[in-house]
Design a protein around this motif. Structure first.
Motif, mmCIF file in Angstrom:
data_model
loop_
_atom_site.group_PDB
_atom_site.id
_atom_site.type_symbol
_atom_site.label_atom_id
_atom_site.label_comp_id
_atom_site.label_asym_id
_atom_site.label_seq_id
_atom_site.Cartn_x
_atom_site.Cartn_y
_atom_site.Cartn_z
ATOM 1 N N ILE A 194 -8.736 -7.422 6.795
ATOM 2 C CA ILE A 194 -8.753 -5.991 7.118
ATOM 3 C C ILE A 194 -7.345 -5.407 7.085
ATOM 4 N N CYS A 195 -6.387 -6.116 7.646
ATOM 5 C CA CYS A 195 -5.017 -5.580 7.668
ATOM 6 C C CYS A 195 -4.399 -5.585 6.275
ATOM 7 N N ILE A 196 -4.871 -6.456 5.395
ATOM 8 C CA ILE A 196 -4.378 -6.463 4.018
ATOM 9 C C ILE A 196 -4.884 -5.236 3.261
ATOM 10 N N THR A 197 -6.157 -4.905 3.444
ATOM 11 C CA THR A 197 -6.772 -3.850 2.645
ATOM 12 C C THR A 197 -6.697 -2.472 3.295
ATOM 13 N N LEU A 198 -6.790 -2.413 4.614
ATOM 14 C CA LEU A 198 -6.868 -1.153 5.364
ATOM 15 C C LEU A 198 -8.073 -0.350 4.883
ATOM 16 N N ASP A 199 -7.873 0.671 4.019
ATOM 17 C CA ASP A 199 -8.998 1.470 3.538
ATOM 18 C C ASP A 199 -9.449 1.038 2.148
ATOM 19 N N GLY A 200 -8.918 -0.069 1.649
ATOM 20 C CA GLY A 200 -9.342 -0.591 0.359
ATOM 21 C C GLY A 200 -10.608 -1.409 0.492
ATOM 22 N N PHE A 201 -11.223 -1.716 -0.621
ATOM 23 C CA PHE A 201 -12.460 -2.494 -0.616
ATOM 24 C C PHE A 201 -12.172 -3.937 -0.201
ATOM 25 N N ARG A 202 -13.030 -4.487 0.632
ATOM 26 C CA ARG A 202 -12.909 -5.880 1.052
ATOM 27 C C ARG A 202 -14.296 -6.485 1.159
ATOM 28 N N ILE A 203 -14.383 -7.766 0.875
ATOM 29 C CA ILE A 203 -15.676 -8.427 0.879
ATOM 30 C C ILE A 203 -15.489 -9.907 1.193
ATOM 31 N N ARG A 204 -16.479 -10.502 1.810
ATOM 32 C CA ARG A 204 -16.415 -11.918 2.167
ATOM 33 C C ARG A 204 -17.622 -12.634 1.580
ATOM 34 N N VAL A 205 -17.393 -13.792 0.995
ATOM 35 C CA VAL A 205 -18.477 -14.624 0.484
ATOM 36 C C VAL A 205 -18.424 -15.978 1.174
ATOM 37 N N ARG A 257 0.829 -1.210 0.000
ATOM 38 C CA ARG A 257 0.000 0.000 0.000
ATOM 39 C C ARG A 257 0.859 1.253 0.000
ATOM 40 N N ASP A 258 1.937 1.240 0.782
ATOM 41 C CA ASP A 258 2.821 2.407 0.860
ATOM 42 C C ASP A 258 3.519 2.689 -0.471
ATOM 43 N N SER A 259 3.617 1.674 -1.315
ATOM 44 C CA SER A 259 4.225 1.868 -2.634
ATOM 45 C C SER A 259 3.256 2.512 -3.625
ATOM 46 N N GLY A 260 2.008 2.708 -3.191
ATOM 47 C CA GLY A 260 1.036 3.386 -4.041
ATOM 48 C C GLY A 260 -0.025 2.484 -4.637
ATOM 49 N N VAL A 261 -0.100 1.242 -4.178
ATOM 50 C CA VAL A 261 -1.078 0.286 -4.719
ATOM 51 C C VAL A 261 -2.300 0.242 -3.803
ATOM 52 N N LYS A 262 -3.479 0.405 -4.382
ATOM 53 C CA LYS A 262 -4.726 0.215 -3.644
ATOM 54 C C LYS A 262 -5.026 -1.284 -3.629
ATOM 55 N N VAL A 263 -5.219 -1.846 -2.444
ATOM 56 C CA VAL A 263 -5.386 -3.293 -2.304
ATOM 57 C C VAL A 263 -6.836 -3.638 -1.970
ATOM 58 N N PHE A 264 -7.451 -4.464 -2.814
ATOM 59 C CA PHE A 264 -8.774 -5.025 -2.574
ATOM 60 C C PHE A 264 -8.584 -6.475 -2.134
ATOM 61 N N ALA A 265 -9.559 -7.021 -1.423
ATOM 62 C CA ALA A 265 -9.481 -8.436 -1.044
ATOM 63 C C ALA A 265 -10.858 -9.076 -1.077
ATOM 64 N N ILE A 266 -10.900 -10.291 -1.599
ATOM 65 C CA ILE A 266 -12.100 -11.119 -1.598
ATOM 66 C C ILE A 266 -11.791 -12.327 -0.725
ATOM 67 N N GLY A 267 -12.443 -12.396 0.438
ATOM 68 C CA GLY A 267 -12.259 -13.519 1.344
ATOM 69 C C GLY A 267 -13.342 -14.562 1.111
ATOM 70 N N ILE A 268 -12.941 -15.815 1.030
ATOM 71 C CA ILE A 268 -13.873 -16.880 0.661
ATOM 72 C C ILE A 268 -13.959 -17.896 1.798
ATOM 73 N N GLY A 269 -15.160 -18.115 2.302
ATOM 74 C CA GLY A 269 -15.368 -19.148 3.304
ATOM 75 C C GLY A 269 -14.857 -18.762 4.681
ATOM 76 N N ASN A 270 -14.276 -19.746 5.372
ATOM 77 C CA ASN A 270 -13.841 -19.583 6.768
ATOM 78 C C ASN A 270 -12.459 -18.943 6.829
ATOM 79 N N ILE A 271 -12.435 -17.644 6.694
ATOM 80 C CA ILE A 271 -11.178 -16.912 6.648
ATOM 81 C C ILE A 271 -10.959 -16.158 7.952
ATOM 82 N N ASP A 272 -9.757 -15.626 8.121
ATOM 83 C CA ASP A 272 -9.446 -14.731 9.240
ATOM 84 C C ASP A 272 -9.772 -13.311 8.768
ATOM 85 N N TRP A 273 -10.943 -12.812 9.182
ATOM 86 C CA TRP A 273 -11.383 -11.510 8.684
ATOM 87 C C TRP A 273 -10.460 -10.386 9.125
ATOM 88 N N SER A 274 -9.873 -10.500 10.292
ATOM 89 C CA SER A 274 -8.951 -9.463 10.755
ATOM 90 C C SER A 274 -7.729 -9.385 9.850
#
Length: 235
Positions: A166-177, A146-163
């Motif tokens: 969150i730390c991967i995306t910070l203020d980027g879009f994130r969603i869980r299915v 993120r500090d290099s200038g990349v906006k990070v989105f994440a798609i979490g699938i199933g039984n994931i560690d949601w926290s």
């Protein structure tokens, strides 16, 4: 635009320039069939963008115990050839070394030698179904990306560690299915494409106008774009 019965062709392409890299989990818990679903999802999302050196460039990384760039940003200039290449990527099992994938994206996938253009917005879309082998390293690598200038989105699938998501995306879009089948939903795929298209537009406008996302209008937009959970039903 080329059409295919496997993809939604009813939507107008997203124009503008951006570098978009999909980072797909190929660890042992995914399996061949589910990995193919992830590939099809990536191809469908890319279908909503105008592809080429003057528009959106798309890359794809596959990770498990190691990370490999399967498609470089500069490699394909049209969606039809791109989606065929995406669908041919093989599944390679292993552990979930997510931090290696995030560092690889920063140092290689978004590099100029791989086709990244100076001054063009960058977005990474991570799809994962599990917990990384080292959460601390993953969060640290995500921050470097993120500090290099990349906006990070994440798609979490199933039984994931949601926290961890969150730390991967910070203020980027994130969603869980709930499961991999949910990725097949046309409305879900279109939503991810719309988020990528609109978020990059917002970032560009804020940069040009020097308006932070935390001001009155920006906060409202960010609240609309950040979603913590979505349950998608498919037939």
């Amino acid at each position: 635009m080329q059409s295919s019965k496997n993809f939604d062709t009813e939507d107008v392409e997203c124009g503008g320039k951006r570098e978009m890299v999909f980072i797909l989990d190929s660890s042992g818990s995914v399996g061949t069939q589910n990995f193919q679903t992830m590939l099809n999802t990536a191809a469908n999302i890319a279908h909503h963008f105008k592809i080429g050196s003057q528009y959106t460039q798309v890359g794809l990384d596959r990770f498990s115990s190691t990370t490999n760039t399967m498609i470089k940003l500069k490699q394909w200039n049209n969606w039809f050839a791109l989606q065929m290449k995406i669908k041919q990527i093989p599944y390679i099992s292993g552990l979930t070394y997510t931090w290696l994938a995030l560092d690889h994206a920063r140092t290689e996938s978004f590099s100029e030698s791989y086709g990244a253009r100076p001054g063009i917005p960058k977005i990474a879309i991570v799809m994962t179904d599990g917990r990384s082998q080292n959460k601390t390293k993953t969060c640290e690598a995500a921050k470097r990306l993120r500090d290099s200038g990349v906006k990070v989105f994440a798609i979490g699938i199933g039984n994931i560690d949601w926290s961890e998501i969150i730390c991967i995306t910070l203020d980027g879009f994130r969603i869980r299915v709930n499961n991999f089948s949910a990725l097949k939903s046309k409305s879900f795929r279109k939503r991810i494409a719309n988020e990528a298209c609109s978020r990059m537009f917002i970032n560009i406008m804020n940069l040009r106008k020097n308006i932070p996302l935390t001001d009155q209008n920006g906060s409202k937009l960010q609240n609309q774009l950040n979603v913590s959970f979505l349950s998608v039903q498919t037939n």
